[in-house]
Structures are given as structure tokens and as C-alpha cells.
Design a protein around this motif. Structure first.
Motif, PDB file in Angstrom:
ATOM      1  N   GLU A 340     -27.441 -28.786  28.766  1.00 47.74           N
ATOM      2  CA  GLU A 340     -28.031 -27.464  28.987  1.00 47.74           C
ATOM      3  C   GLU A 340     -29.531 -27.573  29.215  1.00 47.74           C
ATOM      4  N   GLN A 395     -24.420 -24.914  34.598  1.00 50.32           N
ATOM      5  CA  GLN A 395     -25.196 -23.733  34.965  1.00 50.32           C
ATOM      6  C   GLN A 395     -24.361 -22.773  35.812  1.00 50.32           C
ATOM      7  N   GLN A 398     -22.198 -20.403  33.737  1.00 51.85           N
ATOM      8  CA  GLN A 398     -22.833 -19.531  32.747  1.00 51.85           C
ATOM      9  C   GLN A 398     -22.489 -18.057  32.961  1.00 51.85           C
ATOM     10  N   LEU A 399     -22.119 -17.409  31.852  1.00 55.60           N
ATOM     11  CA  LEU A 399     -21.913 -15.967  31.790  1.00 55.60           C
ATOM     12  C   LEU A 399     -22.638 -15.429  30.568  1.00 55.60           C
ATOM     13  N   GLU A 400     -23.032 -14.183  30.635  1.00 59.22           N
ATOM     14  CA  GLU A 400     -23.662 -13.521  29.481  1.00 59.22           C
ATOM     15  C   GLU A 400     -22.870 -12.269  29.147  1.00 59.22           C
ATOM     16  N   PRO A 401     -22.440 -12.136  27.898  1.00 60.25           N
ATOM     17  CA  PRO A 401     -22.529 -13.126  26.819  1.00 60.25           C
ATOM     18  C   PRO A 401     -21.565 -14.280  27.049  1.00 60.25           C
ATOM     19  N   ARG A 402     -21.849 -15.405  26.419  1.00 59.32           N
ATOM     20  CA  ARG A 402     -21.016 -16.584  26.613  1.00 59.32           C
ATOM     21  C   ARG A 402     -19.600 -16.340  26.085  1.00 59.32           C
ATOM     22  N   MET A 489     -24.985 -13.504  36.240  1.00 64.44           N
ATOM     23  CA  MET A 489     -24.322 -13.923  35.001  1.00 64.44           C
ATOM     24  C   MET A 489     -23.806 -12.730  34.207  1.00 64.44           C
ATOM     25  N   SER A 490     -24.448 -11.581  34.346  1.00 62.08           N
ATOM     26  CA  SER A 490     -24.044 -10.397  33.589  1.00 62.08           C
ATOM     27  C   SER A 490     -24.014  -9.187  34.519  1.00 62.08           C
ATOM     28  N   HIS A 598     -17.413  -8.019  33.992  1.00 64.42           N
ATOM     29  CA  HIS A 598     -18.772  -7.600  33.610  1.00 64.42           C
ATOM     30  C   HIS A 598     -18.776  -6.181  33.031  1.00 64.42           C
ATOM     31  N   GLN A 601     -17.165  -6.123  29.542  1.00 63.98           N
ATOM     32  CA  GLN A 601     -18.046  -6.695  28.536  1.00 63.98           C
ATOM     33  C   GLN A 601     -19.226  -5.778  28.243  1.00 63.98           C
TER      34      GLN A 601
END
Length: 614
Positions: A340, A395, A398-402, A489-490, A598, A601
Motif C-alpha cells: 500500500e 490501488q 481500492q473502494l471506500e469504505p474498504r 472509489m466512492s 456506491h 454503501q
């Protein structure tokens, strides 16, 4: 490059020892073979005992032993020197007739025993060594019928055997006299001389290369990477190995190194249907102690990760840890913390100062093709580049939140593409293509995207791992210039991508239904997700009409919730065209899934006091 790298790796291995203090690879002219039994002879050549040479497992297996390299027996009868299977060394083999085998477990094999006997009578008759003379006398009076008498047993049939002189610890083929005689036999006068393609020096050219064993799905007798047995494969009238001149010593070196890698649990893994081996090459082994300290810290208590002595081994273990299921989540987290950091732009020299950027790293994928072995893929890179590719993969996911507690390894990602979540249902072709994309930094296979979409439509589980892989496929295509728009990512409320908006809209409609009616056995996601993501025109007008009724019901019990959801609904619809698209492409279905995830979440993340009161 492949053969040259393997030959150099053999040179390194030949200077190292295993945990028992034995050389890791045999010397030139020898090969590690599975030996099942040791026949003990007295000085007169009479059999004194038979000693098993088996493992201590519940199902004992023959153990490896360095013996004179075997003959290639693709056709005809050829005897090995000082060892062989019972059909050659004792003149008996198992009875193939199952009914007759109950009373007569073995049958004579005169032709093969004659070849073994003729070779050794010619080579051993003038020897003064006691062990070689004992074997010579044994062959003079041995009759295959004696196999029915003790100490021989039917379990020995078809196993490889060696011989030992009673009173000695080492076997006959391990004596100095035997090895000197074998060295003379290796120096044949009729061997063609030529310029070796590997060493670049004049040397005797190998007509046939030693067999490569251990490739998954290949023949048990082994196969070859280089072989010529038909006129259509040759050029300028040359025969067999002369078409690709490799010296006998270089051929032995590269095949021995490759066989060592294929036997190793540490250096081998299966990627799809390809047996994949990997090794590293470092110029400065003086930093070995620093590399050992580094890996001792991050791999404590993980099996097969101790006693590291070189930078090369550190790099190999690093790769093995990334590619295989974790033995300890906490320790594997340390590895991914380094990855990371690299993904965020920190140089490898800072993230892991004891691993050199310029350490060479090699990955070779092999698959069987009849008696030959085909090279599926070959990667020659530096450890710094490999780490960068792994970091880029991390990378892209990657997503937010993980959506994971522990960093997902490749095996854990691939299981999401398999029906019923079973590893045996993973497509071997997909596994190979995905792994090549990870380690080589190439675009992910489109079959990965299609398989993920199929699984979501089949079981309705748009979980974080699946969405992360869909996002990775699209994001890498964007970075490679294959598509015009990247993936966030979000949740991106500013996005005007039609497919992304439709996914968000579907999540809002699902939320409205759930808040109005509670949990249902079959909600709109269960009934309409597949068609909504593929043919929106046929589904969304009906879903919007149903949402009006759900909102009117929701206003009676949860007025604030109804207002917020109505706002979400309106904000998305205003960004969409007047008519819904008739169909979505594969990429668009991927964006639909991301938008859906998305938005869902986003609702789970809303836990402010105002939202709670509403």
C-alpha cells in the motif's frame, strides 16, 4: 533468456545446501530420482537384505536420491547405470493381468533385464572396487524367479532400486570408483562439438536434453522444452539437438534447476492450468543478513519462511506470500502495508529498505503438450517493477469504505467468480489471465468482468470484492487509454455517466421499497437486477411507478425518510435523458454495478444524529 537464467540459477543452487547439509541440486551427470528400495549385497553378490527408502507418511512414498542421470526412454529399451526400476535391475515387473496377479503378482521381463545386465557386465568387469564387483557378481548369477523368495516383496514391483554393499553406509553408485566410471561414460567421443547458445563457448552439444518432470498434467516420465524428432522441425540437415545447440553441461544445468523449482513448494504454484515457477537473482549477496532480519520480522511463525540467506530468497518469499492463501492474517497485513505504501507513491527502497529495486525476478509458466512442454508465459523483470505492478493492482481495487478486513489475495478474488463459491469451479484460463495481469501490469481480462456480472445476476450478491474487481477492470482500461472515463472509489454525485446513474437509481428504488414494506422474500433486486442492468428501457418505468406507491405509504410512517429518498430519486432522474437506454454494454453493466454498490454503501454510512431522528 529462459535457459540462460535457469543455468545461472543452477550455479547458485549448486553452492547452497539444504537443511540436512546436502547440496540443493545434484552434480553434473546426476539427477534426483524417486528411489523406493535399496538392495544390500555381500561381496559375493548375494542378496543380504532389502531396505525400504520411503517417507514416513501414512502412505509411504519413494524418497529422492541423487543417481546417475536416467536415459530418455521415449521408445526402445535403454538401461540406467547402477540403478533402475525392477523390470531392468531385477528382471521382474507387476502382472498386468489383474485376475492372474492374485496368484502370480510378477512376471519376468527378459528384454529389459538383458539390457541392464549387458551394460553393467561390460562396464564393471574390469573394476577393482568391491561394491562394483559385488554388483557384477550379482548380475552373473541372478535369476528373476528368485524374486519370489524373501527378502523381496510384491510392494517392490516397478519401483526404482539402487544397490549397497553390506557393511557400507553409502550406496554403490555413490562411491568414488562408481562416480569416476560414470564420468568416463559421460565423455563420449562421438558427441558433436559446437558453439553453445547458453554459454557462448565451444563444447559437446547435447543430442537429447534431460527430461523435465513435475509439470501439472504432463507425462510422469517427463517432457522437453527443446526437442526435434521430425524432418519438418529441423533445418540445414541437422538432427535433433544440433538444431538448437546447447552444451551437455548447460542442458543439464537448466533442466536440473527447473526440476528443482517444479518440486519445490516454495517456488512453485499453479496459475490456471500452467505450472508456474519463480526465482530471483541478486548481484549483492552481502546484504543477506539485512534481508533475513527484514523477513524474519514480517513472517514470524509462517511455515517455510525462516532461514532466509539471500536477497533473492527474500524476493521469492515476498512473491509467494502475495500469491498464496495467508497462513496468518496479521503477518500478511504487514506485507500489504508495504504494498500500500508503494501504491501511494513511496519508493520500494523506503517501504522495504532491505529489498533491492534491481533484484532480477523471473516467472515462468509451463503447460504440457504431449511429450513436449509449452511455455505459457515468461516474465523477466526487476523486483521493483514487480512490486510496482502489485501495488497498482492493489490501488485499482481500492473502494471506500474498504469491503475487506484483510487484504484480498488473488485466490480470494477468484473465488468470487466461481459458482457456489467453490475453488474447483474457478476457470483455469481466467485464473491464468488474471494473474498475468496482476504481475505484468497488463489490462485485466474482459472474461473477468463478464464472469463477475454473470455471478451477480445469478445469486444477487453484489458484494465489495466483486465490485472492487469490476472497478479494477474498468480503471485499468482507463489508465491504458482504452476507455474515456475512470471510476471513483466512492459515491460520485457529480458523475453524469448514464450507466452509473442507473445503478444509483436502482439502489434508491430498492431502498424506497425496503423502507416502505420491510424485508421481503423477493425484492426488486432479486427480481429485476439482471434486466435493469442489461435492458433498462423495459424495467425502470415499471419500477418508478411502483416507487410512487411506496413513497406515499412511507410518508404516513416516516415522513422525513420519504422526503430524503424522494430528493435522491429526483436528483438522479434530472441527470438522466428523457428515455431510458434500450441496452447496456458489458462495460456499462459494470458501471451500473458500481453505481448500485456506491449508493447502497452511502445509505449504510449515513449515521448522523439528524438521519437517526428522521
Amino acid at each position: 533468456m529462459i535457459l540462460h537464467s535457469l543455468a545461472r540459477y543452477y550455479t547458485r543452487l549448486s553452492a547452497e545446501q539444504d537443511n540436512a547439509g546436502n547440496p540443493k541440486v545434484p552434480a553434473y551427470g546426476f539427477s534426483e530420482e524417486k528411489i523406493g528400495y535399496v538392495v544390500v549385497l555381500n561381496s559375493d553378490g548375494l542378496v543380504v537384505d532389502v531396505v525400504p527408502h520411503l517417507t514416513d507418511d501414512k502412505k509411504p512414498q519413494p524418497r529422492l536420491m541423487a543417481v546417475p542421470r536416467p536415459e530418455k526412454r521415449t521408445s526402445g529399451v535403454k538401461s540406467n547405470f547402477l540403478w533402475d526400476k525392477t523390470a531392468y535391475a531385477l528382471g521382474v515387473e507387476s502382472n498386468k493381468d489383474k485376475a492372474a496377479a492374485k496368484t502370480e503378482p510378477f512376471v519376468p521381463s527378459e528384454k529389459t533385464f538383458s539390457a541392464f545386465k549387458t551394460l553393467h557386465e561390460e562396464k564393471l568387469k574390469d573394476s577393482e572396487d568391491a561394491g562394483l564387483q559385488a554388483l557384477y557378481r550379482f548380475l552373473l548369477h541372478w535369476q528373476p524367479e528368485k524374486f519370489a523368495e524373501p527378502p523381496f516383496t510384491s510392494e517392490m514391483l516397478d519401483a526404482n532400486i539402487v544397490f549397497r554393499l553390506d557393511g557400507r553406509w553409502n550406496c554403490i553408485h555413490q562411491s568414488e570408483a562408481a562416480q569416476a566410471l560414470w564420468a568416463q561414460m559421460l565423455q563420449s567421443d562421438d558427441v558433436e562439438q559446437g558453439l553453445c547458445l547458453i554459454s557462448g563457448e565451444p563444447a559437446p552439444i547435447a543430442r537429447l536434453h534431460p527430461a523435465i518432470k513435475g509439470v501439472w498434467g504432463g507425462q510422469s516420465s517427463g517432457g522437453s522444452i527443446i526437442s526435434f524428432n521430425k524432418e519438418s522441425f529441423t533445418s540445414f540437415g541437422k538432427e535433433q539437438g544440433a538444431n538448437s545447440p546447447v552444451s551437455e553441461h548447460a542442458a543439464f544445468a537448466y533442466t536440473t534447476a527447473l526440476n528443482y523449482l517444479l518440486r519445490s513448494d516454495k517456488h512453485r504454484l499453479n496459475i490456471g492450468d500452467a505450472s508456474t515457477v519463480f526465482w530471483a537473482e541478486a548481484a549483492d549477496n552481502a546484504q543477506a543478513e539485512a534481508a533475513e532480519d527484514f523477513f524474519a520480522t514480517i513472517m514470524t511463525d509462517i511455515p517455510c519462511r525462516a532461514n532466509l540467506h539471500t536477497i533473492s530468497e527474500a524476493a521469492e518469499d515476498f512473491f509467494a506470500t502475495i500469491m498464496t492463501p495467508p497462513d496468518d492474517a496479521q503477518e500478511n497485513q504487514k506485507i500489504f502495508d508495504i504494498i500500500e505504501q508503494i501504491a501511494k507513491g513511496r519508493p520500494l527502497a523506503e517501504a522495504a529498505p532491505d529489498l533491492a529495486d534491481d533484484t532480477r525476478f523471473y516467472i515462468l509458466g509451463l503447460a504440457p503438450n504431449a511429450a513436449r512442454i509449452s511455455v505459457r508465459f515468461w516474465l523477466d523483470t526487476t523486483f521493483g517493477q514487480l512490486a510496482a505492478h502489485l501495488a497498482q493492482h492493489w490501488q485499482d481495487l481500492q473502494l471506500e469504505p474498504r469491503p475487506w478486513k484483510n487484504p484480498p489475495l488473488i485466490w480470494r478474488l477468484l473465488i468470487q467468480t466461481a459458482s457456489l463459491g467453490k475453488s474447483e469451479n474457478i476457470s483455469p484460463v481466467l485464473a491464468g489471465e488474471m494473474t498475468r495481469a496482476v504481475i505484468g501490469g497488463t489490462p485485466y481480462p474482459m472474461s473477468l468482468l463478464s464472469q463477475l456480472i454473470v455471478r451477480i445476476r445469478a445469486d444477487g450478491d453484489a458484494n465489495g470484492l466483486r465490485i472492487a474487481m469490476i472497478k479494477a477492470v474498468l480503471q485499468r482500461k482507463f489508465r491504458k487509454g482504452l476507455i474515456n472515463e475512470g471510476v471513483d472509489m466512492s459515491l460520485n454525485v457529480e458523475s453524469h455517466n448514464q450507466a452509473y446513474l442507473l445503478g444509483r437509481l436502482f439502489a434508491v428504488l430498492e431502498r424506497i421499497q425496503n423502507q416502505a414494506l420491510g424485508d421481503l422474500n423477493a425484492g426488486i433486486a432479486d427480481r429485476y437486477y439482471g434486466s435493469a442492468s442489461a435492458v433498462p428501457f423495459s424495467v425502470f418505468p415499471r419500477l418508478l411507478a411502483g416507487a410512487k406507491h411506496h413513497l406515499s405509504r412511507l410518508r404516513k410512517d416516516k415522513a422525513g425518510m420519504a422526503v430524503n429518498l424522494d430528493k435522491d430519486l429526483g436528483s438522479i432522474i434530472t441527470l438522466l435523458p428523457e428515455t431510458f437506454p434500450r441496452h447496456l454494454s458489458l462495460d456499462e453493466q459494470g458501471r451500473f454495478a458500481i453505481g448500485y454498490y456506491h449508493q447502497k454503501q452511502h445509505y449504510f454510512a449515513k449515521k448522523s444524529p439528524e438521519t437517526s431522528e428522521e
